[in-house]
Enzyme design. Sequence first.
Site, PDB file in Angstrom:
ATOM      1  N   CYS A 121       0.811  -1.225   0.000  1.00  0.00           N
ATOM      2  CA  CYS A 121       0.000   0.000   0.000  1.00  0.00           C
ATOM      3  C   CYS A 121       0.841   1.270   0.000  1.00  0.00           C
ATOM      4  O   CYS A 121       0.371   2.330  -0.416  1.00  0.00           O
ATOM      5  CB  CYS A 121      -0.952   0.005   1.195  1.00  0.00           C
ATOM      6  N   HIS A 150      -3.732   7.133   1.961  1.00  0.00           N
ATOM      7  CA  HIS A 150      -4.073   5.773   1.545  1.00  0.00           C
ATOM      8  C   HIS A 150      -5.478   5.464   2.036  1.00  0.00           C
ATOM      9  O   HIS A 150      -5.809   5.664   3.205  1.00  0.00           O
ATOM     10  CB  HIS A 150      -3.067   4.792   2.138  1.00  0.00           C
ATOM     11  N   ASN A 162     -10.135  -0.322  -0.530  1.00  0.00           N
ATOM     12  CA  ASN A 162      -8.681  -0.265  -0.425  1.00  0.00           C
ATOM     13  C   ASN A 162      -8.075  -0.845  -1.702  1.00  0.00           C
ATOM     14  O   ASN A 162      -8.166  -2.039  -1.947  1.00  0.00           O
ATOM     15  CB  ASN A 162      -8.227  -1.057   0.799  1.00  0.00           C
TER      16      ASN A 162
END
Length: 320
Positions: free
Chosen positions: A113, A247, A277
């Site tokens: 990520c 994020h 996500n």
Amino acid sequence: MIRARITGTGSALPERRVSNAELAERVDTSDEWIVERTGIRFRHIAGDHETTATLAADAARAAIAAAGIDAAQIDLIVLATATPDQTFPATATKVQAMLGIDDCVAFDVAAVCSGFLYAVQVADAMLRAGVHRRALVIGAETFSRILDWEDRTTCVLFGDGAGAIVLEADESGDGRGILSTRLHADGRHNGLLYVDGGPSTTGTVGKLRMKGKEVFRHAVVNLAAVMGESLELAGLTSDDVDWVVPHQANARILDATARKLGLPPAKVVVTVDRHANTSAASVPLALDTAVRDGRIKAGDLIVLEAMGGGFTWGAAVVRW
């Protein structure tokens, strides 16, 4: 002094959009359960004809068009992904071919990520060193391919997509561009967020595994700290920030991080409700959304930040 300046953004999402209600038909969950715990309402899932490379190429084309340049002018491609099309060659080289670029430096970065922030720092350093002039930095993922669809605690959290930026070496001295970057990693936490397989261990791809509560705790502390570090490096404070583009892991993490920094929620760009996500794609996806809807304007101070498996985490301060 050379500074790397963002001159174009772009993004791409798979055709199929999946709601929580649709997911609840497959998994023991509900729209209420997912929204309450994550803030997620929709995610996009790649079809058979869509891969990390095709999504990355579509996002790249949009960023190149926004920058007003030809693809042939790109001399560096750094692609962040944890879900490459193949073990090798690098997915970046596939994107290079799809864009019709005959020759440029092209490679992948793997930091999950945080991958996009890692890729940004690499490209920024190479442009400032004078090695390259125009870089395409991409975050692209097809996490749906590594999810355990029987595990409702993880499969509801993720989606597929891609985001890209064009970075150009700028010597105008107008103060715009990347002002600072800061990265970290701590491999002791491998067992909190990982994929349980790989070519060297099991010979298979494996599935994503996560201990959510532990990840949440580390995320809030680490993200707040690295944002503070990156602002200090740039000689700025949180009071100078116009937008945080984080994020997009979980709405609770976004809220908690903003509170820890004393930032109002209105300054945080949130797309997790629409995209879930998307790992390395989430920051450039959210950035492109905020640029195209007019929220981010010339002169704004932006902080990009992310944390991912490993753990890896980082932040970048950008004057738009």
